[in-house]
Design an enzyme around this catalytic site. Structure first.
Site, PDB file in Angstrom:
ATOM      1  N   VAL A 129      30.074  47.604  52.360  1.00  0.00           N
ATOM      2  CA  VAL A 129      31.122  48.488  51.855  1.00  0.00           C
ATOM      3  C   VAL A 129      30.960  49.904  52.420  1.00  0.00           C
ATOM      4  O   VAL A 129      31.930  50.531  52.857  1.00  0.00           O
ATOM      5  CB  VAL A 129      31.109  48.531  50.310  1.00  0.00           C
ATOM      6  CG1 VAL A 129      32.164  49.502  49.799  1.00  0.00           C
ATOM      7  CG2 VAL A 129      31.352  47.136  49.755  1.00  0.00           C
ATOM      8  N   LYS A 174      18.085  53.372  52.132  1.00  0.00           N
ATOM      9  CA  LYS A 174      16.733  53.023  51.713  1.00  0.00           C
ATOM     10  C   LYS A 174      15.822  52.829  52.915  1.00  0.00           C
ATOM     11  O   LYS A 174      14.694  53.277  52.923  1.00  0.00           O
ATOM     12  CB  LYS A 174      16.776  51.728  50.884  1.00  0.00           C
ATOM     13  CG  LYS A 174      16.238  51.923  49.501  1.00  0.00           C
ATOM     14  CD  LYS A 174      16.245  50.691  48.595  1.00  0.00           C
ATOM     15  CE  LYS A 174      16.462  49.353  49.205  1.00  0.00           C
ATOM     16  NZ  LYS A 174      16.549  48.300  48.169  1.00  0.00           N
ATOM     17  N   LYS A 183      29.688  47.262  39.836  1.00  0.00           N
ATOM     18  CA  LYS A 183      30.222  46.662  38.595  1.00  0.00           C
ATOM     19  C   LYS A 183      29.153  46.463  37.532  1.00  0.00           C
ATOM     20  O   LYS A 183      29.380  46.717  36.358  1.00  0.00           O
ATOM     21  CB  LYS A 183      30.893  45.323  38.892  1.00  0.00           C
ATOM     22  CG  LYS A 183      30.298  44.574  40.048  1.00  0.00           C
ATOM     23  CD  LYS A 183      31.367  44.048  40.993  1.00  0.00           C
ATOM     24  CE  LYS A 183      30.830  44.065  42.401  1.00  0.00           C
ATOM     25  NZ  LYS A 183      31.792  43.755  43.427  1.00  0.00           N
ATOM     26  N   GLU A 186      37.800  51.875  40.877  1.00  0.00           N
ATOM     27  CA  GLU A 186      38.771  50.793  41.100  1.00  0.00           C
ATOM     28  C   GLU A 186      38.179  49.671  41.944  1.00  0.00           C
ATOM     29  O   GLU A 186      38.453  48.496  41.705  1.00  0.00           O
ATOM     30  CB  GLU A 186      40.023  51.367  41.764  1.00  0.00           C
ATOM     31  CG  GLU A 186      41.183  50.410  41.893  1.00  0.00           C
ATOM     32  CD  GLU A 186      41.807  50.057  40.546  1.00  0.00           C
ATOM     33  OE1 GLU A 186      41.499  48.957  40.048  1.00  0.00           O
ATOM     34  OE2 GLU A 186      42.597  50.849  40.003  1.00  0.00           O
ATOM     35  N   GLY A 232      29.859  34.344  54.591  1.00  0.00           N
ATOM     36  CA  GLY A 232      29.605  35.667  54.032  1.00  0.00           C
ATOM     37  C   GLY A 232      30.323  35.932  52.715  1.00  0.00           C
ATOM     38  O   GLY A 232      30.402  37.061  52.267  1.00  0.00           O
ATOM     39  N   GLU A 279      26.338  35.433  48.356  1.00  0.00           N
ATOM     40  CA  GLU A 279      25.025  35.967  48.696  1.00  0.00           C
ATOM     41  C   GLU A 279      24.040  34.816  48.902  1.00  0.00           C
ATOM     42  O   GLU A 279      24.283  33.689  48.502  1.00  0.00           O
ATOM     43  CB  GLU A 279      24.512  36.853  47.554  1.00  0.00           C
ATOM     44  CG  GLU A 279      25.453  37.958  47.143  1.00  0.00           C
ATOM     45  CD  GLU A 279      25.645  39.007  48.227  1.00  0.00           C
ATOM     46  OE1 GLU A 279      24.682  39.286  48.954  1.00  0.00           O
ATOM     47  OE2 GLU A 279      26.771  39.521  48.358  1.00  0.00           O
ATOM     48  N   ASP A 286      28.847  38.207  37.733  1.00  0.00           N
ATOM     49  CA  ASP A 286      29.695  39.200  38.396  1.00  0.00           C
ATOM     50  C   ASP A 286      31.051  39.298  37.706  1.00  0.00           C
ATOM     51  O   ASP A 286      31.567  40.383  37.457  1.00  0.00           O
ATOM     52  CB  ASP A 286      29.876  38.830  39.876  1.00  0.00           C
ATOM     53  CG  ASP A 286      30.763  39.816  40.599  1.00  0.00           C
ATOM     54  OD1 ASP A 286      30.287  40.927  40.901  1.00  0.00           O
ATOM     55  OD2 ASP A 286      31.944  39.497  40.839  1.00  0.00           O
ATOM     56  N   LYS A 346      32.673  42.638  35.567  1.00  0.00           N
ATOM     57  CA  LYS A 346      33.986  43.248  35.807  1.00  0.00           C
ATOM     58  C   LYS A 346      34.849  43.190  34.550  1.00  0.00           C
ATOM     59  O   LYS A 346      35.564  44.133  34.204  1.00  0.00           O
ATOM     60  CB  LYS A 346      34.703  42.522  36.943  1.00  0.00           C
ATOM     61  CG  LYS A 346      34.032  42.702  38.291  1.00  0.00           C
ATOM     62  CD  LYS A 346      34.601  41.722  39.316  1.00  0.00           C
ATOM     63  CE  LYS A 346      33.984  41.959  40.686  1.00  0.00           C
ATOM     64  NZ  LYS A 346      34.360  40.894  41.646  1.00  0.00           N
ATOM     65  N   GLY A 376      35.038  41.917  50.144  1.00  0.00           N
ATOM     66  CA  GLY A 376      34.982  42.154  51.578  1.00  0.00           C
ATOM     67  C   GLY A 376      34.878  43.627  51.886  1.00  0.00           C
ATOM     68  O   GLY A 376      35.216  44.484  51.065  1.00  0.00           O
TER      69      GLY A 376
END
Lengths: 418, 418
Positions: free
Chosen positions: A17, A41, A99, A123, A181, A184, A195, A199, A297
């Protein structure tokens, strides 16, 4: 021509991202937003950007008075919360895509926004490119929001699509998702529903003013979906989707769950395939609204971050209208769900917990039944997630108390088994 | 808990939408909005509301200092504009559903908003229950809006759905639409595309900052769609929809048209059936967003009015960001469209105007061709709307100059007719 604020960004994270955002910003000069520094990192990792942009010192960003916006797109909830809370306290606006962090720290984050007066926008954390938070916040802010159901996790939707369209079994579909992809290497966060429920936790806040830790919400994932379940669905002309749903009951309280659900072919959510997300908002008088778009994505998520940045130029803040301006709705577990359960052995199924059982089939090695369960039973037990037992909601699964009373006698007669 | 503004409404019009709003408001006490007076034309008509609510004197509403919001849902553009402009000048916020009035008076309405500082909201005028204006205004406000295409007229979409699903011919489908209340007794406003282009005029403003009188926009309706066109579409696995479309060209200028279009079955717009509307927004990096909902009818329209009222409590105003904060995009007619044309006689078709013709079929009494036309030819002539000639755009119809040059030679070779 333009009187909006100049944004100088400190970016945390340069993964899928973060790098997407870096590229997107290069192609949107009109935004007047520039990344001054990126905190990472691992300084040894090769990056597609000038070395001078990077640092491993978070305070270089958090204490830089030139930086007025922190964008946080790292993966770990703990450090993310520290970054976000420090940034807000230091008088910076914050955009986040984390999230899990938002879901778990919402009460503190609400307080921080109130105390600091800074904008905190996220968002991209909900359905990536679909502006669901903004629409719930700005548009459906009356007491007519009857319900909302959504596909909020692209990985599981990709896997389910492959199971249905290409007749893959769960493991094959998961492998393909990983190769492409969409999942994970440790897919449990997606596959087991974590997940999605993260959200859902803050979407409930924007939809109904409900604040609840995700651990307290009713949820599961698609880990136990069996190929027989897909066959049964196909026979009924239905698909299976991991649906996050909230529905206002007659008493004004809200039922909420994130559980696989049978979806008829003509349902809006059946249109949502592969890694896409979709949201159906049912509001009084306007029937159903459907929002659809890419839910994950690099670029779709980055574009949602971009829209938040764009809103920051006008000092946009979430007002949490349902929470602060209306009487927030209360979450309830006092209702029933109509469920399909497939299983290997009756011994794993506590038949006495069902209000009634309408159907059961034992034609194959694997058996299934359709019946009605009180939600508290699902919250307090885990037989429906263990021993390869698969629980899937039927379409329109919510049964309110009043309906139970009316239906019970008739159904008992029809079923004749309890 | 709530600090929002108390709304005291003066309502103009008590037809389908006005009465819908009256009922809806009775069921949304949390909105703190009440209708003080309703101005109607015909005092003799029986109304489902107390007689004391009604008046025929518009100044009773416009000059009442208690009334802080005028809601205008009458049918005639002229009187509607007078009401709206007087209300704004008198320091009242205004909510309107009059698409024709807004489309035709947009420059004056923009000026009135600027001079008076009052809010003028009209979400219900676009796609009724779909919050398209608000999303264009608030969310897609960067330079990444590649294109937008939409079904904005429910009546024509209902007719086309019936032609395709129930194999009705145009006249039968229109009659059914009228019987069910989806089309007016004089259906030309819908059928000939006037309603769609009116909506499109101000959607172009919110999408791209373009201000253009609807008369100057390229548009037609579905009046000449022939059952053979539907057959050809079905053979290709496509549907025909009345599509309003705007697309940013490589030079940054915008192509815009409202013309029937072939739509492949897997296109988002193919999902939009009967009286529903749908909007597909293509923005850079986030792929396609799809918004879907009821585009007409008493309650869906009233619910959009309600959402505007709800926004007024927080003094929401359209900022017209694309117009005032960005460099507005320019409309261009300097591009080409790939079209299907069906006709009765070659003599009605100016073959020399086509850049090239790729296909032609003369197997039946009615003939058809597929070719490429410059947009200026369509704007300056009407052979394509007369003599029972039917023009339908092919999927992805826009061809830019640069593509023409590359393709022309090859196509001429393939077609070998010009």
């Amino acid at each position: 021509m333009s009187y909006h604020k100049q944004l100088t960004i400190g970016l945390f994270g340069f993964g899928v991202v973060g790098e997407g955002l870096y590229k997107v910003l290069q192609q949107t000069p009109s935004l007047s937003a520039s990344i001054k520094k990126v905190c990472i990192k691992d300084p040894a990792k090769k990056r597609n950007a000038p070395v001078s942009l990077f640092t491993t010192e978070r305070d270089e960003l958090l204490n830089d008075p030139d930086i007025n916006v922190i964008v946080e797109v790292i993966n770990e909830a703990g450090p993310a919360f520290e970054i976000v809370s420090t940034a807000l306290k230091n008088g910076k606006s914050v955009v986040s895509a984390s999230k899990k962090m938002i879901a778990e720290h919402l009460p503190e984050l609400l307080q921080l926004q109130e105390v600091t007066g800074q904008s905190f926008l996220y968002e991209s954390a909900a359905c990536a490119s679909i502006p669901v938070i903004r629409n719930l916040e700005e548009y459906y802010d009356n007491d007519l929001l009857h319900g909302i159901k959504a596909i909020v996790n692209g990985s599981t939707n990709f896997i389910l699509t492959k199971i249905f369209e290409d007749k893959l079994d769960f493991q094959q579909a998961l492998l393909l998702a990983q190769q492409l992809g969409f999942a994970e290497s440790d897919p449990s966060l997606d596959v087991e529903g974590y997940d999605a429920v993260n959200k859902w936790a803050f979407l409930l806040t924007h939809a109904y003013g409900i604040i609840e830790h995700p651990n307290n919400l009713l949820f599961t994932g698609i880990q136990n979906i069996h190929s027989m379940d897909a066959r049964v669905a196909a026979e009924k002309g239905q698909q299976i989707k991991l649906v996050a749903q909230a529905q206002k009951l007659h008493n004004g309280q809200v039922a909420s769950f994130v559980i696989p659900q049978f979806v008829p072919q003509d349902d809006h959510l059946a249109f949502v395939k592969h890694e896409y997300n979709g949201v159906v908002i049912e509001s009084g008088f306007s029937d159903k609204q459907f929002f659809y778009g890419k839910g994950a994505g690099s670029f779709p998520t980055a574009s949602a971050v971009l829209s938040d940045l764009s809103a920051l130029r006008y000092d946009y803040k979430y007002e949490y209208k349902k929470l602060y301006h209306h009487q927030p709705n209360k979450l309830t577990n006092d209702y029933y769900l109509r469920v399909y359960v497939s299983f290997t052995d009756w011994k794993h199924i506590p038949r006495e917990k069902f209000e009634w059982i309408e159907e059961w089939h034992a034609r194959e090695e694997r058996k299934y039944l359709v019946g009605v369960l009180p939600v508290n039973e699902l919250l307090q037990s885990d037989w429906w997630k263990t021993n390869a037992t698969s629980l899937i909601l039927t379409p329109d699964p919510v049964i309110e108390d009043i309906a139970i009373k009316q239906l019970k006698k008739k159904s008992l007669e029809l079923a004749g088994i309890i």
